[in-house]
Design a protein around this motif. Sequence first.
Motif, mmCIF file in Angstrom:
data_model
loop_
_atom_site.group_PDB
_atom_site.id
_atom_site.type_symbol
_atom_site.label_atom_id
_atom_site.label_comp_id
_atom_site.label_asym_id
_atom_site.label_seq_id
_atom_site.Cartn_x
_atom_site.Cartn_y
_atom_site.Cartn_z
ATOM 1 N N PRO A 34 0.247 -1.193 0.005
ATOM 2 C CA PRO A 34 -0.270 0.140 -0.181
ATOM 3 C C PRO A 34 1.042 0.891 0.145
ATOM 4 C CG PRO A 34 -0.957 -1.638 1.655
ATOM 5 C CD PRO A 34 1.055 -1.842 1.470
ATOM 6 N N ARG A 35 0.666 2.055 -0.874
ATOM 7 C CA ARG A 35 1.741 3.455 -0.728
ATOM 8 C C ARG A 35 0.403 4.766 -0.407
ATOM 9 N NH1 ARG A 35 2.180 3.823 -7.641
ATOM 10 N NH2 ARG A 35 0.027 4.571 -8.289
ATOM 11 N N ARG A 37 0.474 6.942 2.087
ATOM 12 C CA ARG A 37 -0.090 6.540 3.567
ATOM 13 C C ARG A 37 -0.928 5.935 3.653
ATOM 14 N NH1 ARG A 37 -1.998 9.788 0.217
ATOM 15 N NH2 ARG A 37 -4.759 10.145 0.316
ATOM 16 N N ARG A 38 -1.521 4.603 2.736
ATOM 17 C CA ARG A 38 -2.356 4.111 3.310
ATOM 18 C C ARG A 38 -2.439 2.772 4.243
ATOM 19 N NH1 ARG A 38 -2.113 6.115 -1.648
ATOM 20 N NH2 ARG A 38 -4.624 6.256 -2.783
ATOM 21 N N ASP A 39 -1.003 2.580 4.289
ATOM 22 C CA ASP A 39 -0.793 1.962 5.430
ATOM 23 C C ASP A 39 0.504 2.088 6.328
ATOM 24 O OD1 ASP A 39 -0.058 -0.507 5.876
ATOM 25 O OD2 ASP A 39 2.141 -1.323 5.090
ATOM 26 N N CYS A 42 -1.672 5.781 12.174
ATOM 27 C CA CYS A 42 -1.951 6.540 12.489
ATOM 28 C C CYS A 42 -1.305 7.454 13.393
ATOM 29 C CB CYS A 42 -3.295 6.727 13.672
ATOM 30 S SG CYS A 42 -4.869 5.691 13.067
ATOM 31 N N PHE A 45 1.229 8.810 10.642
ATOM 32 C CA PHE A 45 0.299 9.838 8.876
ATOM 33 C C PHE A 45 0.282 11.025 9.945
ATOM 34 C CE2 PHE A 45 -4.140 10.040 6.441
ATOM 35 C CZ PHE A 45 -3.537 10.753 6.094
ATOM 36 N N ARG A 61 -6.866 12.501 4.318
ATOM 37 C CA ARG A 61 -7.719 12.112 5.122
ATOM 38 C C ARG A 61 -8.044 10.996 4.479
ATOM 39 N NH1 ARG A 61 -8.993 11.666 10.653
ATOM 40 N NH2 ARG A 61 -7.375 13.701 11.675
ATOM 41 N N VAL A 63 -7.551 8.221 1.878
ATOM 42 C CA VAL A 63 -6.918 7.673 1.140
ATOM 43 C C VAL A 63 -6.680 7.487 -0.703
ATOM 44 C CG1 VAL A 63 -6.675 6.458 2.625
ATOM 45 C CG2 VAL A 63 -8.191 5.806 2.299
ATOM 46 N N ASP A 64 -8.440 7.644 -1.149
ATOM 47 C CA ASP A 64 -8.476 7.107 -2.578
ATOM 48 C C ASP A 64 -7.592 8.154 -3.312
ATOM 49 O OD1 ASP A 64 -9.229 4.806 -2.270
ATOM 50 O OD2 ASP A 64 -11.246 5.623 -2.189
ATOM 51 N N ASP A 146 2.227 9.562 -3.457
ATOM 52 C CA ASP A 146 1.348 8.375 -5.155
ATOM 53 C C ASP A 146 2.843 8.909 -5.686
ATOM 54 O OD1 ASP A 146 -0.926 7.712 -3.007
ATOM 55 O OD2 ASP A 146 -1.489 9.382 -3.218
#
Length: 610
Positions: A34-35, A37-39, A42, A45, A61, A63-64, A146
């Motif tokens: 996962p790239r 910040r998705r992984d 908290c 982040f 926030r 994440v998409d 990303d």
Amino acid sequence: MHPRVIEVTEQLVERSRLSRTAYLQQMATAAARPRGRRDLSCSNFAHGMAGCPAGDKDRLRMVDEVNIGMVTAYNDMLSAHQPYETFPAQIRAALRAFGATGQVAGGVPAMCDGITQGEPGMELSLVSRDVIAMGTAIALSHNMFDAALCLGICDKIVPGLLMGALRFGHLPILFVPAGPMPSGLPNSEKAKVRQRYAEGLATREELLDAESKAYHAPGTCTFYGTANTNQMLLEAMGLQLPGASFINPGTPLRDALTVHVAEQAARLARAGEGSMASILDERALVNALVMLLATGGSTNLTLHLIAIGQCAGLQLNWTDMALLSEVVPTLARIYPNGQADVNHFQAAGGSAYLFAQLLDGGLLHADVNTIAGPGLQRYTREPVLTDGRLSWRDGPAASLDESVLRSRQTPFSADGGLRLLEGNLGRSVIKVSAVQPEYWRVSASCRIFDSQEAFVDAFQRDEFQSDVIVVARFQGPAANGMPELHKLTPYLGVLQDRGLQVALVTDGRMSGASGKVPAAIHLTPEAHNGGPIAYLRDGDLLELDAVNGTLQVQVDQAEWQARTPAVHAEPVRRGWGRELFAFARTTASAAEQGASCFTDSLIQADGGAT
């Protein structure tokens, strides 16, 4: 496709099979995580967005949505990088309007050979490339991004950014140029004043006035040195927007291109396309080499392209360059290979015309990926503003100034002007595109110098009264970091103008501004490592033949074998921070392996190279 281009590309593929496979596997492993910040935990982040305004935090926030990292080489001492001061704010605003976010991931140093040449700091110049690569890797290590934008232009900065970014090749990574300064005092006039000053015929005030009229505004220096060669090659690699390289800073078109490249980074990230590893492959690297040759670009790229390739698992070498140089015509004449500067080149048709000519001649791989989309044909178009909107149109069908830019049917030269020299002194490269053919062969006794200062002192004592090949040794990457030797240029030019046959042989570097005096540079093995150049003595007869590609010393074999190698009389000097980089000198690879302190570790990490 031209058969020689196919041949060199296929040889590069075969030679790189193990290391390229290992590199792509490493990129695939990174892409599978996962790239952006998705992984992140908290806590991680929260740290990563603590300094952002509230609106950006809200978007982060989500994440998409995508977050673009910027790696900047901004400082306001370098004219080429001064415009970058305002770019992050401009890019962030463009990304917010596009529904994305952007953060400056980190800064990297940007030093200028034009400021440090002949000074102690020049001994840090080449190693700064590897420092920039490490700084880029650190900036992108946070896994907050990303995609990334690299803001850099000049000599070691672009190669360093590329080298570091390639180790994050699972991401889309795009380069953002700032453009050249407007034309000032013609480079040929500046060079004349430099030579007059070297002869004591011009005052320091006259010299400074001429230099200040040449280098007079924000933007890249306008001669075709390493900085502008970098820009041309980034387009050839498909990592910079088509036609973006030579648009002046502070213009509406430059601003529109900066906004567009930010948006394009977000588009690619959203689509999961345009990874750097998928763009910079063996075809893109060969395209960059062809563009270097067709434009008579900087000899520094004979080091940098090899080091860049290694970071992508590609094992380019000087033989590849020599083989292509035999068939790639010289289509551009930009100072020091001509009288025009890059602004004149741009007005004559620029990169769009050049790409069209090379593609039509089958000298570039057209079927490549680029940040602008599939296919290099996109780079035959040039950017324009129409009613404030950015678009691309077909480049000119014919050169608008044939003294600057020519078709492949009427080239300035049938070859690329870069030669590989081989002989009993080792291997070196020579750029002859700015050297008159009558100077391509020089046979003369040599004078040995272990520093630039020693040569200048001898010149000022008026010691050069006959033909001479000047040997500058202990200037390689392991000895003192391989500084530019451009300080020698005006003095050597004076000797040539006096009617002497003169040449330079060195294990050091010249620059993209190396000009009319034949110079066998990057000689490998270097003197510090016991190369044959360390066995030379004053008065030895040297023969430099750029026509047949040879560099020989004529010494009786028994006498030669009885000699012991010279030891540098003045060990590497301390001060100016040079002692901090001893580790880089001790691990530096040879010039033909890119003069990089990463070479061994990359080969080991990527499974070796055949």
